[in-house]
Design an enzyme around this catalytic site. Structure first.
Site, PDB file in Angstrom:
ATOM      1  CE1 TYR A  34      -5.474 -44.019   7.680  1.00 44.48           C
ATOM      2  CE2 TYR A  34      -3.981 -43.538   5.855  1.00 44.48           C
ATOM      3  CZ  TYR A  34      -4.652 -43.137   6.999  1.00 44.48           C
ATOM      4  OH  TYR A  34      -4.511 -41.844   7.453  1.00 44.48           O
ATOM      5  NE  ARG A  53     -11.691 -41.544   2.983  1.00 46.81           N
ATOM      6  CZ  ARG A  53     -11.652 -40.892   4.153  1.00 46.81           C
ATOM      7  NH1 ARG A  53     -11.757 -39.576   4.167  1.00 46.81           N
ATOM      8  NH2 ARG A  53     -11.541 -41.543   5.292  1.00 46.81           N
ATOM      9  NE  ARG A 101      13.467 -51.129  -0.832  1.00 47.25           N
ATOM     10  CZ  ARG A 101      13.906 -49.995  -1.390  1.00 47.25           C
ATOM     11  NH1 ARG A 101      14.670 -50.068  -2.480  1.00 47.25           N
ATOM     12  NH2 ARG A 101      13.591 -48.822  -0.884  1.00 47.25           N
ATOM     13  CG  HIS A 103      12.311 -47.267  -6.560  1.00 46.25           C
ATOM     14  ND1 HIS A 103      13.396 -48.000  -6.136  1.00 46.25           N
ATOM     15  CD2 HIS A 103      12.225 -46.200  -5.740  1.00 46.25           C
ATOM     16  CE1 HIS A 103      13.952 -47.403  -5.096  1.00 46.25           C
ATOM     17  NE2 HIS A 103      13.258 -46.304  -4.834  1.00 46.25           N
ATOM     18  CE  LYS A 148      -8.172 -42.478   6.134  1.00 47.73           C
ATOM     19  NZ  LYS A 148      -7.805 -41.189   6.760  1.00 47.73           N
ATOM     20  CD  GLU A 180      -5.923 -32.251   4.986  1.00 47.25           C
ATOM     21  OE1 GLU A 180      -7.097 -32.602   5.158  1.00 47.25           O
ATOM     22  OE2 GLU A 180      -5.131 -32.843   4.226  1.00 47.25           O
ATOM     23  CG  LEU A 204      -8.624 -37.582   3.344  1.00 48.27           C
ATOM     24  CD1 LEU A 204      -8.281 -38.446   2.132  1.00 48.27           C
ATOM     25  CD2 LEU A 204      -8.347 -38.351   4.635  1.00 48.27           C
TER      26      LEU A 204
END
Length: 288
Positions: A34, A53, A101, A103, A148, A180, A204
């Site tokens: 995101y 990014r 679904r 993995h 991210k 951070e 990040l």
């Protein structure tokens, strides 16, 4: 009343009509990425850096974004226009898509999902002027914090603990090394030099962090990407955190320790002024 428009997998729809499939991998696994893009005065701030990014995160996650950069830019600007966004954010999320679904990754022909929407967010001017408090906590996150990704549980647990104790942020550390904040980059001032953790896999590389580094370099302010310890944090002359929505945010107290004089320090205040100047320059904002 304005009906908010969101973008969902190729369509612009009313927010109330935007539904995510129960087998979207972002929903089931946090398998996605995101970006949060800041808007001032109806103008996008650091758009190129956010888009760069986004695609870098996608590459690291082996996700193919099903839109060209210019298409995503068009989505951002249309949402801003349709929703009359003046001061706020555009949130954009890409998941690996919708599939049964399992993995391991789905077949290559399964397209990634893209969702984007806007939100009004004012500048945190009072907090930037007065400073905020933070708490220390052990960094329990995974080892690819440079991505991210949607996997934010470690961040959320830290932020919730901080909020429950009346703090603005949780400053995380691995052993004695500060990394951070739970939703920000962390900086200290030591002997007049700005220090922050290097841009490794443990943090990040924030867009605001990059702007701060650029402003410091341009204005002769010593800036070093170097790890520092919890003890160095607590004995720092100044502490500040930075993010897209927090900008340059002074931290005046950590746990029970008052930092400096307990007010925003001169270097932090100078960076705030420089950052505001950059916003004014890029977004034609009338600020003082």
């Amino acid at each position: 009343m304005c009906v908010e428009t969101v973008f969902l997998n190729g369509e612009y729809v009313k927010r109330s009509d935007a539904k995510v499939d129960i087998e979207d991998r972002g929903y089931q696994f946090g398998d996605g990425i995101y970006e949060v893009i800041r808007v001032y005065n109806g103008e996008v701030f650091t758009m190129d850096e956010h888009m760069e990014r986004l695609y870098q995160s996608a590459e690291k996650m082996k996700i193919t974004i099903p839109y060209e950069l210019k298409e995503i830019s068009s989505i951002v600007f249309k949402l801003m226009k349709d929703n009359h966004l003046k001061d706020g954010i555009v949130y954009m999320q890409v998941s690996r898509g919708i599939s049964q679904r399992q993995h391991h990754f789905p077949a290559e022909e399964v397209p990634a999902s893209l969702v984007a929407y806007t939100k009004e967010v004012p500048r945190p001017e009072k907090q930037m002027k007065e400073g905020v408090t933070a708490m220390l906590c052990e960094d329990i996150r995974w080892l690819r914090c440079d991505i991210k990704s949607l996997n934010l549980l470690g961040n959320l647990l830290a932020k919730e603990e901080a909020a429950s104790r009346g703090h603005f942020e949780a400053i995380q550390h691995r052993g004695e090394t500060v990394t951070e904040g739970s939703s920000s980059n962390a900086f200290i001032v030591k002997d007049g030099t700005i220090l922050t953790h290097p841009a490794t896999n443990l943090i990040l590389n924030g867009i605001t962090r990059r702007v701060i580094k650029e402003l410091a370099d341009q204005n002769g302010m010593p800036f070093v990407e170097k790890t520092f310890t919890v003890d160095e944090l607590l004995s720092a002359e100044e502490i500040f955190i930075a993010s897209t929505t927090s900008e340059v945010m002074p931290v005046v107290k950590v746990d029970d320790v008052t930092i400096g004089q307990g007010v925003p320090g001169p270097i932090t205040s100078k960076l705030q002024a420089l950052f505001t100047g950059r916003i004014k320059e890029d977004c034609k904002v009338q600020v003082v």
